[in-house]
Write an enzyme that holds these catalytic residues in place. Structure first.
Site, PDB file in Angstrom:
ATOM      1  N   ARG A  43      -7.009  -4.122  -6.306  1.00 41.31           N
ATOM      2  CA  ARG A  43      -7.484  -4.290  -4.100  1.00 41.31           C
ATOM      3  C   ARG A  43      -8.612  -5.690  -5.412  1.00 41.31           C
ATOM      4  O   ARG A  43      -9.611  -4.173  -5.513  1.00 41.31           O
ATOM      5  CB  ARG A  43      -7.485  -3.786  -3.271  1.00 41.31           C
ATOM      6  CG  ARG A  43      -6.713  -4.318  -2.478  1.00 41.31           C
ATOM      7  CD  ARG A  43      -6.693  -4.051  -0.752  1.00 41.31           C
ATOM      8  NE  ARG A  43      -7.387  -2.363  -1.031  1.00 41.31           N
ATOM      9  CZ  ARG A  43      -9.352  -2.534  -1.223  1.00 41.31           C
ATOM     10  NH1 ARG A  43      -9.222  -4.062  -0.641  1.00 41.31           N
ATOM     11  NH2 ARG A  43      -9.290  -1.553  -0.781  1.00 41.31           N
TER      12      ARG A  43
ATOM     13  N   ASP B  94     -22.176  39.053  20.721  1.00 43.15           N
ATOM     14  CA  ASP B  94     -21.712  38.049  19.992  1.00 43.15           C
ATOM     15  C   ASP B  94     -21.775  37.968  18.151  1.00 43.15           C
ATOM     16  O   ASP B  94     -20.360  36.918  17.793  1.00 43.15           O
ATOM     17  CB  ASP B  94     -22.764  36.073  20.510  1.00 43.15           C
ATOM     18  CG  ASP B  94     -24.291  36.838  19.521  1.00 43.15           C
ATOM     19  OD1 ASP B  94     -24.189  37.819  20.197  1.00 43.15           O
ATOM     20  OD2 ASP B  94     -24.571  35.681  18.787  1.00 43.15           O
TER      21      ASP B  94
ATOM     22  N   ASP C  60     -13.980   5.533  -5.785  1.00 43.67           N
ATOM     23  CA  ASP C  60     -12.561   5.357  -5.353  1.00 43.67           C
ATOM     24  C   ASP C  60     -12.126   7.002  -4.660  1.00 43.67           C
ATOM     25  O   ASP C  60     -11.629   7.914  -5.603  1.00 43.67           O
ATOM     26  CB  ASP C  60     -10.909   5.393  -6.357  1.00 43.67           C
ATOM     27  CG  ASP C  60      -9.846   4.304  -5.854  1.00 43.67           C
ATOM     28  OD1 ASP C  60     -10.203   4.467  -4.924  1.00 43.67           O
ATOM     29  OD2 ASP C  60      -9.594   3.452  -6.473  1.00 43.67           O
TER      30      ASP C  60
ATOM     31  N   GLY D   5       0.893  -1.004   0.338  1.00 44.63           N
ATOM     32  CA  GLY D   5       0.065   0.038  -0.429  1.00 44.63           C
ATOM     33  C   GLY D   5       1.212   1.370   0.128  1.00 44.63           C
ATOM     34  O   GLY D   5       2.412   1.360   0.152  1.00 44.63           O
TER      35      GLY D   5
ATOM     36  N   VAL E 127      -2.499   4.065  -8.747  1.00 40.34           N
ATOM     37  CA  VAL E 127      -2.803   3.060  -9.584  1.00 40.34           C
ATOM     38  C   VAL E 127      -2.112   3.620 -10.704  1.00 40.34           C
ATOM     39  O   VAL E 127      -0.994   4.328 -11.742  1.00 40.34           O
ATOM     40  CB  VAL E 127      -3.299   2.036  -9.862  1.00 40.34           C
ATOM     41  CG1 VAL E 127      -3.016   0.751 -11.141  1.00 40.34           C
ATOM     42  CG2 VAL E 127      -3.438   0.759  -8.582  1.00 40.34           C
ATOM     43  N   ALA E 128      -3.236   4.971 -11.041  1.00 39.91           N
ATOM     44  CA  ALA E 128      -3.201   5.820 -11.939  1.00 39.91           C
ATOM     45  C   ALA E 128      -2.352   6.338 -12.139  1.00 39.91           C
ATOM     46  O   ALA E 128      -1.614   6.605 -12.863  1.00 39.91           O
ATOM     47  CB  ALA E 128      -4.416   6.796 -12.307  1.00 39.91           C
TER      48      ALA E 128
ATOM     49  N   ASP F 127      -7.201   7.312   7.927  1.00 33.91           N
ATOM     50  CA  ASP F 127      -8.271   6.843   7.656  1.00 33.91           C
ATOM     51  C   ASP F 127     -10.041   5.995   8.663  1.00 33.91           C
ATOM     52  O   ASP F 127      -9.792   6.367   9.386  1.00 33.91           O
ATOM     53  CB  ASP F 127      -7.746   5.484   7.383  1.00 33.91           C
ATOM     54  CG  ASP F 127      -8.188   5.246   5.673  1.00 33.91           C
ATOM     55  OD1 ASP F 127      -9.266   6.329   5.071  1.00 33.91           O
ATOM     56  OD2 ASP F 127      -8.024   4.377   4.697  1.00 33.91           O
TER      57      ASP F 127
ATOM     58  N   GLU G 128       1.131   6.053 -10.077  1.00 34.65           N
ATOM     59  CA  GLU G 128       1.846   4.563 -10.289  1.00 34.65           C
ATOM     60  C   GLU G 128       2.667   4.587 -11.659  1.00 34.65           C
ATOM     61  O   GLU G 128       3.313   4.495 -12.354  1.00 34.65           O
ATOM     62  CB  GLU G 128       2.313   3.795  -9.978  1.00 34.65           C
ATOM     63  CG  GLU G 128       1.647   4.060  -8.105  1.00 34.65           C
ATOM     64  CD  GLU G 128       1.439   2.627  -6.988  1.00 34.65           C
ATOM     65  OE1 GLU G 128       0.866   3.008  -6.173  1.00 34.65           O
ATOM     66  OE2 GLU G 128       0.807   1.492  -8.129  1.00 34.65           O
TER      67      GLU G 128
ATOM     68  N   HIS H  43      -9.180   8.416   3.170  1.00 39.13           N
ATOM     69  CA  HIS H  43      -8.420   8.151   2.739  1.00 39.13           C
ATOM     70  C   HIS H  43      -9.540   7.663   1.326  1.00 39.13           C
ATOM     71  O   HIS H  43      -8.534   7.560  -0.167  1.00 39.13           O
ATOM     72  CB  HIS H  43      -7.259   6.966   2.659  1.00 39.13           C
ATOM     73  CG  HIS H  43      -5.734   7.584   2.995  1.00 39.13           C
ATOM     74  ND1 HIS H  43      -5.299   8.146   2.753  1.00 39.13           N
ATOM     75  CD2 HIS H  43      -5.882   8.066   4.429  1.00 39.13           C
ATOM     76  CE1 HIS H  43      -4.243   8.414   2.862  1.00 39.13           C
ATOM     77  NE2 HIS H  43      -4.597   8.209   4.549  1.00 39.13           N
TER      78      HIS H  43
END
Ligand code: ADQ
Length: 737
Positions: A274, A681, A373, A30, A378-379, A142, A381, A166
């Site tokens: 995953r 106030d 998501d 991860g 992944v996109a 998370d 990387e 996340h």
């Protein structure tokens, strides 16, 4: 100051496993673990989390595991089988995960799981208290730990606490379904900074906080009962250089050769995730199948390499998904495959880094089509791995990454026809265009990598903490309060200027319902009875209203924000002759907006018109108030009127009349005073604070920017202060006969 960083996440960056009775340690998979792994150690930090194995399996070994992990600056939180079942597989992954990803029909609401979730969050809190202090920066990660920030805040009130989610934060319409929604939001608001991947998630969170807890915000700064909490966007980056440089490594080169031999010269379409129902695997397979059906010329010329990491294999929906995907792949391979070619190469496992990197390098197209998501690494990387900048990323609009990767081919993952066509377009895109798109994408990934992401988050959490401290310093308590009471007790002539609504009492739905209770009446009576005091109630209310409520208390009154003044037993006076003809122009506009906003209404005072929206649906109210103000602006100038924005009200009244102007009658005409205080106030009280002389005590109720020198957090505390003042003088009176 270089503070220590404590990271708390569900999992440690190191996973403990047991094989043949022996304990093994290996790095966790991860992005978070790899990205932050080096970072927290440089900050001399500690990482707290579950090591990945039930405590039943490591009975008696806890200490040796903990001491091994300590060398790696990790501190384990041990969970037993039941906790893993109910907290991790249960509430985290059968309630929060599906709900936050809009899979409402998969979501279970079970009290037993919720109870376990609370208990385990408490366990993380206790574990954190063993290592963390108020000097540290604590960064909670998370959806498994949504309650932790408030638990930590309770025990370490001055700690710097950040929280990052996340996964997506769903829209209010979805979030409201959660039976424990208040507790979850309160849990998060224990942090100083709450971070999300995209602005949409920020919007959704702010809207839920406003609608469910009633806390407003301004530019993402939420004012709770006693604190400020910042909410902001921090799109996570990746360890860019790790991916960008990988193709140089001999082990990666070997993998590329090995895979190329296996695949031949076919074009490669890659899918990596995953195995999770949010990732859209079934729809992706449908799209690939349709592509092969519609484009026979590509058969035997392409291969889809589908890598799926087993995930949450004990949850029913995941077991079902696994079966479904296996069958689906079998069907496609059976339908189109030949002796020498299988359309899909399926790897159901976690692959080592050299293989992953080799696949990213080989792939002509990356097919990243989650149904929902948080971000999707992944996109990123894939693009970072491309040394020659060739390759096409097909990316789902529903991934957080789509917000910043506009150069990718964006698709709706549910639109199978569109995805099939886009696969073809990607395979046929000319190289120049591929390079152009990827160079731009890559540049952003290089600049905003995971270190930069973490660095910016931590800078921001520190700056929010500094703001908190500034507010703390203005909080009238401790030494400040003692000094205040000493000054007051010495005073021979004290002027006390008090607002009513929101200052001495909390707000109610309808203004007429906020009548004073006995406590407040007794306080005002007590203060007024002290001969050295002069008490003035400065309100926005009508004079008849003030007469009815406070007429018999003998104090001075100011009505309608300074239009009418009254000295104890004297009749009401108008501050100056005022016209009323403007009302005919303003009223119809306010009426239009009241009709269009259920719950809003108009109140007419002698010299002002007020548009109330406290009872309106909160977000609509704010939007309409903004529109109304805009519509009024042109007219008010001609009539020399001002628009006041109070708490859930828009009030129009003659310019040059305000609470500050009215207070001048007492401050200057009736001076000199050796003690002046004013408490209020909202915005209308700012004029009052501004009119005060330098040495006066100005106190704002609530937190937020103000000209007042001090803050108190609630009407309840203001009452306490006034009671103290009565006590101080009464005791003094007794001791000085
Ligand atoms: P995930 O849902 O796990 O993360 P993602 O962002 O894609 O999703 O990260 C997966 C990571 O696992 C990537 O680093 C990838 O390289 C790795 N990986 C995937 N398949 C693999 C395989 N077969 N073998 C080895 N490694 C594999 C959650 C949220 C996301 C959010 C991240 C980070 O759901 O939306 O982007 O956190 O915040």
């Amino acid at each position: 100051m270089n503070k220590r960083l404590i990271i708390i996440a569900n999992r440690l960056p190191v996973t403990v496993s047991k094989r043949e009775g022996k304990i093994h340690y290996h790095p966790s998979a991860g992005g978070l673990a790899t990205g932050l792994g080096a970072f927290y150690r440089e900050k001399k930090g500690v990482w707290l989390g579950w090591p990945g194995l039930a405590s039943e399996k490591i009975r008696g070994l806890e200490e040796s595991i903990a001491s091994y992990l300590k060398e790696l600056d990790c501190s384990p939180v041990f969970l037993n089988q039941r906790q893993i079942e109910n907290f991790y597989y249960g509430f985290s992954n059968k309630t929060l995960w599906p709900l936050f990803h809009y899979f409402v029909h998969y979501t279970l609401f079970e009290n037993r799981m919720w109870e376990s979730y609370k208990r385990v969050n408490r366990l993380y809190c206790e574990a954190a208290l063993e290592v963390a202090t108020e000097e540290d920066v604590i960064w909670v990660h998370d959806y498994q730990l949504l309650l932790l920030p408030a638990m930590l805040r309770e025990r370490l009130p001055k700690a710097t606490i950040g929280f990052f989610l996340h996964i997506p934060f769903p829209s209010f319409e979805i979030f409201r379904l959660l039976p424990w929604r208040e507790e979850i939001l309160e849990g998060l608001l224990g942090a100083d900074l709450v971070g999300f991947h995209t602005y949409d998630y920020v919007r959704h969170f702010l809207s839920s906080v406003r609608r469910i807890l009633g806390y407003d915000h301004s530019l993402g700064l939420i004012t709770t009962r006693n604190r400020l909490v910042k909410v902001d966007t921090f799109p996570i980056g990746i360890d860019f250089l790790k991916f960008a440089r990988a193709a140089e490594l001999p082990e990666v080169k070997n993998e590329i050769h090995r895979l190329r031999r296996r695949i031949g010269d076919r074009r490669v379409i890659l899918s990596v995730d995953r195995l999770d129902y949010t990732k859209g695997v079934a729809e992706r397979l449908d799209a690939y199948e349709l592509f092969l059906e519609k484009n026979p010329q590509y058969r035997d010329k392409v291969i889809l390499v589908m890598v799926a990491v087993p995930s949450r294999t004990k949850v029913d929906h995941y077991i079902h998904l696994k079966r479904q995907v296996d069958e689906h792949i079998g069907r496609i391979n059976g339908r189109f495959g030949t002796l020498g070619w299988s359309p899909i190469l399926y790897l159901y496992r976690s692959v080592p880094f050299p293989t992953l990197s080799a696949l990213y390098n080989l792939a002509d197209v990356a097919l990243v089509t989650p149904l929902r998501d948080g971000m999707n690494l992944v996109a990123k990387e894939y693009i970072a791995s491309k040394r020659d900048n060739l390759g096409v990323l097909i990316l789902s609009e529903m991934a957080g990454a789509a917000r910043e990767m506009g150069e990718a081919l964006l698709v709706n993952p549910y639109n199978v026809g569109e995805v099939a066509q886009t696969i073809k377009a990607a395979l046929e895109m000319d190289k120049e265009e591929q390079r152009e798109r990827n160079i731009r994408l890559k540049e952003r990934l290089r600049r905003y990598d995971v270190r930069r992401w973490a660095g910016e988050f931590l800078d921001r959490v520190n700056s929010v903490r500094a703001l908190q401290e500034e507010m703390e310093e203005k909080n009238l308590r401790g030494i400040l309060l003692r000094r205040f009471l000493e000054d007051y007790s010495r005073a021979h002539r004290a002027l006390i200027l008090l607002d009513y609504d929101g200052t001495l009492t909390t707000f109610t739905d309808r203004p007429e319902k906020a009548f004073p209770d006995n406590e407040v009446k007794n306080i005002l009576k007590g203060l007024t009875a002290i001969p050295t005091n002069r008490v003035v109630l400065i309100s926005g209310r009508k004079k008849e209203n003030l007469d009815r409520w406070f007429g018999d208390l003998g104090m001075d009154l100011v009505a309608e924000h300074g239009v009418w003044l009254k000295e104890s037993d004297h009749p009401w006076e108008l501050i100056e002759p005022l016209k009323q003809d403007w009302k005919e122009a303003i009223r119809p506009i306010m009426e239009v907006y009241a009709d269009r906003t259920p719950g809003a209404f108009i109140e007419e005072k002698e010299f002002s018109l007020v548009w109330h929206y406290r009872k309106a649906e909160p977000e609509l109210g704010v939007t309409r108030a903004r529109e109304l103000k805009d519509a009024l602006l042109n007219i008010t100038e001609n009539f020399n009127l001002t628009i006041l924005e109070g708490s859930k009200v828009i009030e129009v009244k003659p310019a040059n009349i305000n609470k500050g102007m009215a207070a001048m009658r007492w401050i200057t005409n009736m001076g000199p005073w050796d003690f002046i205080m004013a408490v209020g106030d909202d915005w209308t009280d700012e004029d009052l604070f501004e009119a005060l002389p330098q040495e006066a005590y100005s106190i704002k109720v609530g937190f937020g920017l103000s000209k007042a020198k001090f803050n108190m957090d609630s009407p309840h505390r203001v009452r306490g202060l006034l009671k103290e003042m009565i006590k101080v003088k009464t005791e003094k009176g007794r001791s000085e006969p």
